[in-house]
Design a protein around this motif. Structure first.
Motif, PDB file in Angstrom:
ATOM      1  N   PHE A   1      -7.001  35.438  38.870  1.00  0.00           N
ATOM      2  CA  PHE A   1      -7.111  35.879  40.264  1.00  0.00           C
ATOM      3  C   PHE A   1      -8.569  36.083  40.660  1.00  0.00           C
ATOM      4  CE2 PHE A   1      -2.629  36.403  40.240  1.00  0.00           C
ATOM      5  CZ  PHE A   1      -2.220  36.594  41.549  1.00  0.00           C
ATOM      6  N   ARG A   2      -9.423  36.391  39.693  1.00  0.00           N
ATOM      7  CA  ARG A   2     -10.822  36.660  40.024  1.00  0.00           C
ATOM      8  C   ARG A   2     -11.570  35.406  40.432  1.00  0.00           C
ATOM      9  NH1 ARG A   2     -14.209  37.516  42.491  1.00  0.00           N
ATOM     10  NH2 ARG A   2     -16.143  38.679  42.210  1.00  0.00           N
ATOM     11  N   ILE A   3     -11.338  34.288  39.776  1.00  0.00           N
ATOM     12  CA  ILE A   3     -12.182  33.128  40.064  1.00  0.00           C
ATOM     13  C   ILE A   3     -11.450  31.945  40.695  1.00  0.00           C
ATOM     14  CG2 ILE A   3     -13.734  33.769  38.174  1.00  0.00           C
ATOM     15  CD1 ILE A   3     -12.701  31.286  36.675  1.00  0.00           C
ATOM     16  N   VAL A   4     -10.158  31.792  40.433  1.00  0.00           N
ATOM     17  CA  VAL A   4      -9.492  30.559  40.849  1.00  0.00           C
ATOM     18  C   VAL A   4      -9.232  30.486  42.355  1.00  0.00           C
ATOM     19  CG1 VAL A   4      -7.416  29.143  40.594  1.00  0.00           C
ATOM     20  CG2 VAL A   4      -8.496  30.146  38.575  1.00  0.00           C
ATOM     21  N   PRO A   5      -8.594  31.487  42.999  1.00  0.00           N
ATOM     22  CA  PRO A   5      -8.264  31.325  44.420  1.00  0.00           C
ATOM     23  C   PRO A   5      -9.478  31.066  45.307  1.00  0.00           C
ATOM     24  CG  PRO A   5      -7.054  33.168  43.482  1.00  0.00           C
ATOM     25  CD  PRO A   5      -8.070  32.759  42.463  1.00  0.00           C
ATOM     26  N   ALA A   6     -10.559  31.824  45.117  1.00  0.00           N
ATOM     27  CA  ALA A   6     -11.749  31.617  45.946  1.00  0.00           C
ATOM     28  C   ALA A   6     -12.365  30.248  45.698  1.00  0.00           C
ATOM     29  CB  ALA A   6     -12.775  32.720  45.676  1.00  0.00           C
ATOM     30  N   PHE A   7     -12.360  29.817  44.446  1.00  0.00           N
ATOM     31  CA  PHE A   7     -12.883  28.489  44.119  1.00  0.00           C
ATOM     32  C   PHE A   7     -12.076  27.411  44.822  1.00  0.00           C
ATOM     33  CE2 PHE A   7     -12.684  24.680  41.430  1.00  0.00           C
ATOM     34  CZ  PHE A   7     -14.023  24.341  41.366  1.00  0.00           C
ATOM     35  N   TRP A   8     -10.768  27.512  44.766  1.00  0.00           N
ATOM     36  CA  TRP A   8      -9.920  26.517  45.427  1.00  0.00           C
ATOM     37  C   TRP A   8     -10.143  26.516  46.942  1.00  0.00           C
ATOM     38  CZ3 TRP A   8      -4.627  27.405  42.504  1.00  0.00           C
ATOM     39  CH2 TRP A   8      -4.684  26.713  41.298  1.00  0.00           C
ATOM     40  N   LEU A   9     -10.217  27.697  47.539  1.00  0.00           N
ATOM     41  CA  LEU A   9     -10.401  27.772  48.983  1.00  0.00           C
ATOM     42  C   LEU A   9     -11.705  27.103  49.398  1.00  0.00           C
ATOM     43  CD1 LEU A   9      -9.643  28.821  51.813  1.00  0.00           C
ATOM     44  CD2 LEU A   9     -10.840  30.955  51.228  1.00  0.00           C
ATOM     45  N   VAL A  10     -12.799  27.464  48.761  1.00  0.00           N
ATOM     46  CA  VAL A  10     -14.102  26.910  49.132  1.00  0.00           C
ATOM     47  C   VAL A  10     -14.133  25.404  48.865  1.00  0.00           C
ATOM     48  CG1 VAL A  10     -16.575  26.936  48.611  1.00  0.00           C
ATOM     49  CG2 VAL A  10     -15.312  29.090  48.797  1.00  0.00           C
ATOM     50  N   THR A  11     -13.586  24.975  47.747  1.00  0.00           N
ATOM     51  CA  THR A  11     -13.597  23.543  47.423  1.00  0.00           C
ATOM     52  C   THR A  11     -12.801  22.742  48.445  1.00  0.00           C
ATOM     53  OG1 THR A  11     -13.803  24.047  45.066  1.00  0.00           O
ATOM     54  CG2 THR A  11     -13.080  21.834  45.654  1.00  0.00           C
ATOM     55  N   VAL A  12     -11.638  23.232  48.835  1.00  0.00           N
ATOM     56  CA  VAL A  12     -10.834  22.535  49.837  1.00  0.00           C
ATOM     57  C   VAL A  12     -11.573  22.467  51.170  1.00  0.00           C
ATOM     58  CG1 VAL A  12      -8.730  22.679  51.226  1.00  0.00           C
ATOM     59  CG2 VAL A  12      -8.616  22.996  48.751  1.00  0.00           C
ATOM     60  N   LEU A  13     -12.208  23.551  51.574  1.00  0.00           N
ATOM     61  CA  LEU A  13     -12.972  23.545  52.826  1.00  0.00           C
ATOM     62  C   LEU A  13     -14.118  22.537  52.766  1.00  0.00           C
ATOM     63  CD1 LEU A  13     -13.148  27.373  53.638  1.00  0.00           C
ATOM     64  CD2 LEU A  13     -11.739  25.631  54.764  1.00  0.00           C
ATOM     65  N   LEU A  14     -14.780  22.444  51.625  1.00  0.00           N
ATOM     66  CA  LEU A  14     -15.859  21.464  51.467  1.00  0.00           C
ATOM     67  C   LEU A  14     -15.317  20.043  51.525  1.00  0.00           C
ATOM     68  CD1 LEU A  14     -17.961  23.168  48.633  1.00  0.00           C
ATOM     69  CD2 LEU A  14     -18.578  22.954  51.046  1.00  0.00           C
ATOM     70  N   LEU A  15     -14.162  19.803  50.924  1.00  0.00           N
ATOM     71  CA  LEU A  15     -13.554  18.473  50.977  1.00  0.00           C
ATOM     72  C   LEU A  15     -13.167  18.104  52.405  1.00  0.00           C
ATOM     73  CD1 LEU A  15     -11.325  18.648  47.780  1.00  0.00           C
ATOM     74  CD2 LEU A  15     -13.272  17.118  48.130  1.00  0.00           C
ATOM     75  N   LEU A  16     -12.662  19.068  53.152  1.00  0.00           N
ATOM     76  CA  LEU A  16     -12.302  18.803  54.548  1.00  0.00           C
ATOM     77  C   LEU A  16     -13.543  18.495  55.385  1.00  0.00           C
ATOM     78  CD1 LEU A  16      -9.596  21.562  55.128  1.00  0.00           C
ATOM     79  CD2 LEU A  16      -9.223  19.094  54.893  1.00  0.00           C
ATOM     80  N   ARG A  17     -14.651  19.150  55.077  1.00  0.00           N
ATOM     81  CA  ARG A  17     -15.876  18.950  55.867  1.00  0.00           C
ATOM     82  C   ARG A  17     -16.619  17.682  55.475  1.00  0.00           C
ATOM     83  NH1 ARG A  17     -18.981  17.462  58.666  1.00  0.00           N
ATOM     84  NH2 ARG A  17     -20.812  18.469  59.640  1.00  0.00           N
ATOM     85  N   PHE A  18     -16.749  17.408  54.195  1.00  0.00           N
ATOM     86  CA  PHE A  18     -17.617  16.313  53.747  1.00  0.00           C
ATOM     87  C   PHE A  18     -16.845  15.124  53.169  1.00  0.00           C
ATOM     88  CE2 PHE A  18     -20.223  20.182  53.356  1.00  0.00           C
ATOM     89  CZ  PHE A  18     -21.306  19.826  54.148  1.00  0.00           C
ATOM     90  N   GLY A  19     -15.553  15.298  52.937  1.00  0.00           N
ATOM     91  CA  GLY A  19     -14.787  14.213  52.334  1.00  0.00           C
ATOM     92  C   GLY A  19     -14.960  14.157  50.830  1.00  0.00           C
ATOM     93  N   THR A  20     -14.448  13.116  50.228  1.00  0.00           N
ATOM     94  CA  THR A  20     -14.490  12.987  48.768  1.00  0.00           C
ATOM     95  C   THR A  20     -15.735  12.267  48.265  1.00  0.00           C
ATOM     96  OG1 THR A  20     -13.241  10.925  48.828  1.00  0.00           O
ATOM     97  CG2 THR A  20     -11.972  12.978  48.665  1.00  0.00           C
ATOM     98  N   ILE A  21     -16.581  11.793  49.164  1.00  0.00           N
ATOM     99  CA  ILE A  21     -17.843  11.115  48.809  1.00  0.00           C
ATOM    100  C   ILE A  21     -17.579   9.992  47.814  1.00  0.00           C
ATOM    101  CG2 ILE A  21     -20.281  11.491  48.243  1.00  0.00           C
ATOM    102  CD1 ILE A  21     -19.935  14.411  48.705  1.00  0.00           C
ATOM    103  N   GLY A  22     -16.555   9.207  48.088  1.00  0.00           N
ATOM    104  CA  GLY A  22     -16.269   8.034  47.262  1.00  0.00           C
ATOM    105  C   GLY A  22     -15.592   8.315  45.947  1.00  0.00           C
ATOM    106  N   SER A  23     -15.153   9.545  45.719  1.00  0.00           N
ATOM    107  CA  SER A  23     -14.526   9.886  44.443  1.00  0.00           C
ATOM    108  C   SER A  23     -13.054   9.500  44.441  1.00  0.00           C
ATOM    109  CB  SER A  23     -14.661  11.388  44.170  1.00  0.00           C
ATOM    110  OG  SER A  23     -16.009  11.755  44.063  1.00  0.00           O
ATOM    111  N   SER A  24     -12.537   9.261  43.278  1.00  0.00           N
ATOM    112  CA  SER A  24     -11.116   8.957  43.120  1.00  0.00           C
ATOM    113  C   SER A  24     -10.305  10.239  43.179  1.00  0.00           C
ATOM    114  CB  SER A  24     -10.875   8.257  41.782  1.00  0.00           C
ATOM    115  OG  SER A  24     -11.139   9.145  40.702  1.00  0.00           O
ATOM    116  N   SER A  25      -8.999  10.090  43.327  1.00  0.00           N
ATOM    117  CA  SER A  25      -8.125  11.264  43.342  1.00  0.00           C
ATOM    118  C   SER A  25      -8.181  12.000  42.009  1.00  0.00           C
ATOM    119  CB  SER A  25      -6.685  10.840  43.655  1.00  0.00           C
ATOM    120  OG  SER A  25      -6.225   9.888  42.707  1.00  0.00           O
ATOM    121  N   THR A  26      -8.356  11.264  40.921  1.00  0.00           N
ATOM    122  CA  THR A  26      -8.466  11.895  39.599  1.00  0.00           C
ATOM    123  C   THR A  26      -9.693  12.782  39.522  1.00  0.00           C
ATOM    124  OG1 THR A  26      -7.348  10.032  38.537  1.00  0.00           O
ATOM    125  CG2 THR A  26      -8.677  11.464  37.127  1.00  0.00           C
TER     126      THR A  26
END
Length: 401
Positions: A109-134
């Motif tokens: 609970f200390r590190i995972v939820p905030a990491f997921w939230l910020v990462t998803v927001l970054l993906l929505l803003r900048f996209g995957t930058i050519g990365s695969s789904s994996t």
């Protein structure tokens, strides 16, 4: 075996496993890493000789800024004390190991939820930058050290969280092994055995880090970076036996020596311009991270309080928000680089990018803490309060916090 009574000099704010100046340490480490990334982003944007040799640009500050990633090692050493401490104290006392289910629940609970939230927001803003789904899934699963891809540009600091999470998961497994081998019958004997084992692991870990490629998985895994956690584990292991001997002037002198060692080690890295994976740099990082954490903790043993200034409200707030700062600052830097005025000179770009990263990251991290992290942590702790030996002040850094 019962928990040892607190030494008489331990104040009402103090108890085993707490670091009164922990938020101050976190604030220093988070800001150091932010300035490092802001500086690197600026020199890459400027290009030319600055990008080719960042340490020689923006004199005299560049030579210092380019080595501020050492803040990572402060985080690692502090985790060694706060997260590893309950395990080693219980083993040395001859008690049962901490309950692993509630431990892992709090850690996740200390590190995972905030990491997921910020990462998803970054993906929505900048996209995957050519990365695969994996590669995207690997990032979300704290496994980016095993994969490569443009998506890592959104969270380049995420590899350290992979190490941190691995440390959390490894502790219960190592504890299960340790409790099968109880070792000597006295706490003093068990402490000696533990220190010998930790010293051996530190040497092996340093060798792995030095011989491996520090930018690849071989140099970015728990085995290769375990040495960075060891200073905190050692402090936790010896606290109950060493603390009474270090009360007063003797402890203050040792604390000051730890600070001096950390500063001298950092100065040596700057002077030598040592690179990741070089023996001098890795040893210096061990001394800087361990020395700063030891300075704060041993000073607390000696005086019952943190170093001056570490409990000021702004510093405590920065420390509380440090995980959010750590998560969001690179994404904010990417946005600032997109919006950077073209007429700015080199120094103007440095101030705009790095200064903007600092201000906006603090604002974003404060909101993240208030509306997301803090509610989740309250839920993770549950309704039943943890037992305490003393009534700590609100700003005290808690184990498992």
């Amino acid at each position: 075996m019962t928990v040892p009574r607190l030494p008489p000099d331990m104040g009402a704010r103090d108890r085993y496993g707490l670091v009164i100046g922990g938020d101050g340490l976190r604030a220093i480490a988070a800001v150091a890493v932010l300035v490092f990334h802001g500086y690197i982003a600026t020199v890459l944007a400027v290009g030319g000789p600055a990008a080719a040799d960042p340490g020689s640009a923006f004199k005299p500050f560049g030579a210092v800024f380019v080595h501020l990633a050492v803040g990572l090692y402060v985080f690692f050493a502090l985790s060694g004390y706060l997260v590893g401490g309950p395990f080693v104290r219980a083993w040395i006392r001859g008690e049962s190991a901490p309950e692993w289910r509630s431990y892992l629940r709090r850690r996740m609970f200390r590190i995972v939820p905030a990491f997921w939230l910020v990462t998803v927001l970054l993906l929505l803003r900048f996209g995957t930058i050519g990365s695969s789904s994996t590669e995207v899934v690997s990032l979300l699963l704290f496994n980016q050290n095993m994969t490569q891809g443009g998506v890592q540009r959104l969270m380049p600091q995420g590899w350290t969280l992979d190490i941190e999470l691995t440390f959390y998961l490894a502790l219960p497994l190592l504890a299960a092994l340790a409790w099968r081998v109880r070792g000597p019958s006295t706490p003093e004997g068990r402490l000696r055995l533990l220190l010998i084992g930790l010293g051996t692991l530190t040497a092996l870990s340093l060798v792995l880090r030095i011989v491996a490629d520090p930018s690849e998985f071989s140099g970015r895994n728990l085995a290769a970076l375990l040495f960075a956690f060891v200073p905190g584990i050692v402090l936790a292991a010896g606290e109950e036996q060493w603390r009474p001997r270090l009360a007063g002037l003797r402890g203050r002198r040792i604390a000051d020596a730890c600070l001096a060692a950390a500063l001298l080690a950092f100065a040596a890295v700057v002077a030598l311009d040592a690179r990741d994976g070089e023996a001098a740099r890795e040893l210096a990082h061990l001394v800087v991270g361990g020395g700063l954490v030891a300075w704060v903790i041993v000073r607390q043993w000696a005086t019952g309080n943190a170093p001056r200034g570490f409990t000021l409200r702004p510093i405590v707030a920065l420390g509380r928000w440090s995980y959010g700062i750590y998560l969001v600052h690179v994404g904010i830097g990417l946005e600032l680089l997109r919006r950077k005025p073209t007429e700015l000179g080199e120094w103007g770009q440095l101030v705009f990018v790095t200064g903007g990263m600092l201000v906006l990251s603090v604002i974003a991290a404060a909101a993240l803490w208030r509306f997301f992290e803090a509610p989740i942590l309250r839920r993770a702790r549950g309704r039943k309060p943890a037992p305490v030996l003393a009534d700590p002040a609100p700003h005290v850094t808690k184990a498992f916090s």
